[in-house]
Design an enzyme around this catalytic site. Structure first.
Site, PDB file in Angstrom:
ATOM      1  N   ARG A  32       0.274  -1.306   0.235  1.00  0.00           N
ATOM      2  CA  ARG A  32      -0.299   0.092   0.045  1.00  0.00           C
ATOM      3  C   ARG A  32       0.838   1.242  -0.233  1.00  0.00           C
ATOM      4  O   ARG A  32       0.420   2.395  -0.719  1.00  0.00           O
ATOM      5  CB  ARG A  32      -1.048  -0.335   1.365  1.00  0.00           C
ATOM      6  CG  ARG A  32      -2.083  -1.055   0.401  1.00  0.00           C
ATOM      7  CD  ARG A  32      -3.115  -0.825   1.889  1.00  0.00           C
ATOM      8  NE  ARG A  32      -3.690  -1.880   1.544  1.00  0.00           N
ATOM      9  CZ  ARG A  32      -4.498  -2.152   2.512  1.00  0.00           C
ATOM     10  NH1 ARG A  32      -4.374  -2.628   3.948  1.00  0.00           N
ATOM     11  NH2 ARG A  32      -6.125  -3.038   2.128  1.00  0.00           N
ATOM     12  N   LYS A 203     -19.429 -17.459   1.508  1.00  0.00           N
ATOM     13  CA  LYS A 203     -20.945 -16.895   1.495  1.00  0.00           C
ATOM     14  C   LYS A 203     -21.639 -16.390  -0.219  1.00  0.00           C
ATOM     15  O   LYS A 203     -21.159 -15.106  -0.007  1.00  0.00           O
ATOM     16  CB  LYS A 203     -20.987 -16.552   3.010  1.00  0.00           C
ATOM     17  CG  LYS A 203     -20.785 -16.903   4.524  1.00  0.00           C
ATOM     18  CD  LYS A 203     -21.708 -16.002   4.355  1.00  0.00           C
ATOM     19  CE  LYS A 203     -21.256 -16.370   6.693  1.00  0.00           C
ATOM     20  NZ  LYS A 203     -21.210 -14.860   7.395  1.00  0.00           N
ATOM     21  N   GLY A 359      -9.757  -8.515  -2.349  1.00  0.00           N
ATOM     22  CA  GLY A 359      -9.519 -10.134  -1.663  1.00  0.00           C
ATOM     23  C   GLY A 359      -9.053 -11.040  -1.520  1.00  0.00           C
ATOM     24  O   GLY A 359      -7.809 -10.718  -1.383  1.00  0.00           O
ATOM     25  N   GLY A 382     -13.284  -4.020  -0.748  1.00  0.00           N
ATOM     26  CA  GLY A 382     -13.946  -3.828  -0.289  1.00  0.00           C
ATOM     27  C   GLY A 382     -14.886  -2.522  -1.077  1.00  0.00           C
ATOM     28  O   GLY A 382     -16.034  -2.369  -2.620  1.00  0.00           O
TER      29      GLY A 382
HETATM   30  P1  AMP Z   1     -14.634 -14.088   0.854  1.00  0.00           P
HETATM   31  O1  AMP Z   1     -13.831 -13.200   2.264  1.00  0.00           O
HETATM   32  O2  AMP Z   1     -16.202 -14.325   1.003  1.00  0.00           O
HETATM   33  O3  AMP Z   1     -14.121 -14.234   0.108  1.00  0.00           O
HETATM   34  O4  AMP Z   1     -14.262 -16.173   1.630  1.00  0.00           O
HETATM   35  C1  AMP Z   1     -13.420 -16.621   1.210  1.00  0.00           C
HETATM   36  C2  AMP Z   1     -13.448 -17.604   2.370  1.00  0.00           C
HETATM   37  O5  AMP Z   1     -13.658 -18.488   1.882  1.00  0.00           O
HETATM   38  C3  AMP Z   1     -12.164 -18.615   3.142  1.00  0.00           C
HETATM   39  O6  AMP Z   1     -10.666 -18.065   3.514  1.00  0.00           O
HETATM   40  C4  AMP Z   1     -12.002 -19.645   1.764  1.00  0.00           C
HETATM   41  O7  AMP Z   1     -11.238 -20.261   2.801  1.00  0.00           O
HETATM   42  C5  AMP Z   1     -13.884 -19.952   1.947  1.00  0.00           C
HETATM   43  N1  AMP Z   1     -13.922 -20.547   1.328  1.00  0.00           N
HETATM   44  C6  AMP Z   1     -13.882 -21.014   0.284  1.00  0.00           C
HETATM   45  N2  AMP Z   1     -14.231 -22.253  -0.647  1.00  0.00           N
HETATM   46  C7  AMP Z   1     -15.187 -22.759   0.574  1.00  0.00           C
HETATM   47  C8  AMP Z   1     -15.899 -23.925   0.908  1.00  0.00           C
HETATM   48  N3  AMP Z   1     -16.199 -24.189   0.088  1.00  0.00           N
HETATM   49  N4  AMP Z   1     -15.613 -24.675   2.550  1.00  0.00           N
HETATM   50  C9  AMP Z   1     -16.475 -23.179   2.410  1.00  0.00           C
HETATM   51  N5  AMP Z   1     -14.881 -21.975   2.439  1.00  0.00           N
HETATM   52  C10 AMP Z   1     -14.805 -21.802   2.235  1.00  0.00           C
END
Ligand code: AMP
Length: 403
Positions: A32, A203, A359, A382
């Site tokens: 950064r 999610k 991310g 974000g």
């Molecule tokens: P996000 O911050 O929403 O982009 O989510 C990232 C996180 O999702 C990472 O820490 C991954 O370990 C988790 N993730 C990705 N695929 C899976 C999965 N199939 N089951 C559980 N966690 C997951």
């Protein structure tokens, strides 16, 4: 920024120096700081002085037991030496963000000199976008430059409110913020087609707006990661113990219907690497994503999914990627994410434009040292998500509105 005359002027620059620190407060990743250098250097080269403001961490959420600010941990002084080394010149620091000492240090500043103010988030007024605090900040400089893309989605005093105290000719985006906006536009305005969006992560609920917006303008939508299982279940699949948001099943079906109506091809992982525990040492097997055995959970996309996703990515002319394909933090479930990263790099090599939109996908590309083989890696998770969702960022609006 190039239309502004910086000679003998003081430029108040909002940068994003929210760098990670180890327990001895050494910077562990200075990306950064490096990203802000072109703007700082340009102003210095053009005869200006520079006053830098930034937040670092969330000091007001992590107060000392007696309710005071943990200055030792959150002071912006931690960034001064690295900045000084990078610029090859001394950098001054003042232990206030606004106040008598900050005003005195700012007014004594001469052309070619650099001053860093204390953490903007030491003031509770910062995150409230408080006008009188913003006015005090504004009084420190003649020109306002916002180069903090990572916080441009926040309507804080130093990122947004402060801009109203400068006239249209005395405020601008810095080079970094401008670059982020230009790269996002390559996806959202007249992209080369086919345009493929790869969305992953844990999610559906975190990415609803993104998925919804993407469906309006992409040709292909690849959905991987934990969120894919909510879509599988919504369509009647057995997903075992995989991640699932029961309250988002209808929404998932609606998104699929909307995509169909708009002619967007949606690619869900045909198969998965299913594990009986959330660990490296779990028993693992490849299984159809809509037929995961009881007691097992899908933790990565499987070999068939990898092949079909690869084919789509390689045929794309524009690619935007946000979120990992699996639990890539564990080696056993990193293959899907790694292969997608390599494939995005290969498609870029063939002439596609690729944007890694923040991310964990940024972390994946960087760990694999593929960040210089994709077209652009965003510095703001974000903020980039909100840009892609079609929102106008408050920090951007504050500068562009009156122009
Ligand atoms: P996000 O911050 O929403 O982009 O989510 C990232 C996180 O999702 C990472 O820490 C991954 O370990 C988790 N993730 C990705 N695929 C899976 C999965 N199939 N089951 C559980 N966690 C997951």
């Amino acid at each position: 920024m190039k239309n502004i005359d910086f000679k003998d002027k003081k430029a108040l620059i909002r940068v994003d120096f929210n760098v990670p620190l180890d327990k001895n407060y050494n910077i562990t990743d200075d990306t950064r700081i490096q990203a802000a250098l072109p703007t700082i250097q340009y102003i210095l080269d053009n005869g200006g002085a520079v006053i830098l403001m930034s937040h670092l961490g969330r000091p007001l959420k992590k107060l000392n037991e007696d309710g005071s600010i943990n200055v030792a941990k959150f002071t912006l002084k931690h960034t001064v030496n690295r900045l000084s080394e990078s610029l090859g010149r001394p950098v001054q620091f003042v232990t206030e963000t606004v106040g008598n000492a900050a005003s005195a240090a700012a007014s004594a500043l001469k052309a070619g000199e650099v001053l860093v103010l204390e953490n903007t988030r030491f003031q509770k007024e910062e995150s409230k976008g408080d006008e009188s605090f913003a006015k005090q900040l504004a009084a420190l400089g003649d020109i306002y430059i916002n180069d903090a893309f990572g916080t441009a989605h926040r309507a804080h005093a130093s990122t947004t409110t402060v801009a109203q105290f400068f006239d249209a000719d005395s405020k601008s985006f810095g080079f970094l913020l401008n670059k982020e906006l230009e790269n996002a536009k390559k996806v959202t305005e007249n992209p080369a087609r086919p345009l493929t969006s790869i969305v992953g992560g844990a999610k559906v609920s975190d990415k609803i707006l993104l998925l919804d917006k993407m469906i309006e303008f992409v040709d292909n939508l690849i959905i991987g990661g934990g969120m894919a299982y909510t879509f599988m279940k919504a369509q009647g699949g057995n997903i075992g113990h995989s991640l699932c948001e029961e309250d988002k099943l209808d929404l998932a079906l609606n998104l699929l219907e909307k995509a169909k109506a708009r002619g967007v091809k949606v690619y869900l992982p045909e198969d998965s690497i299913a594990a009986d525990q959330f660990s490296e040492s779990a028993d693992k097997q490849a299984a159809a994503s809509n037929d995961i055995p009881d007691g097992y959970m899908g933790l990565d996309i499987g070999p068939k999914a990898i092949e079909s996703f690869k084919e789509v990515v390689l045929a794309s002319k524009t690619i935007v990627w946000n979120g990992p394909m699996g639990v890539f933090e564990m080696e056993s479930y990193a293959k899907g994410t790694k292969t997608i990263a390599e494939t995005v790099a290969a498609a870029t090599q063939k002439g596609a434009f690729s944007l890694i939109g923040g991310g964990d996908s940024v972390a994946a590309v960087k760990t694999m040292k593929l960040d210089d083989q994709v077209s652009y890696v965003s510095t703001g998770g974000g903020a980039m998500l909100e840009l892609l969702e079609g929102k106008v960022l408050p920090g951007v609006k504050a500068i562009s509105e009156e122009k």
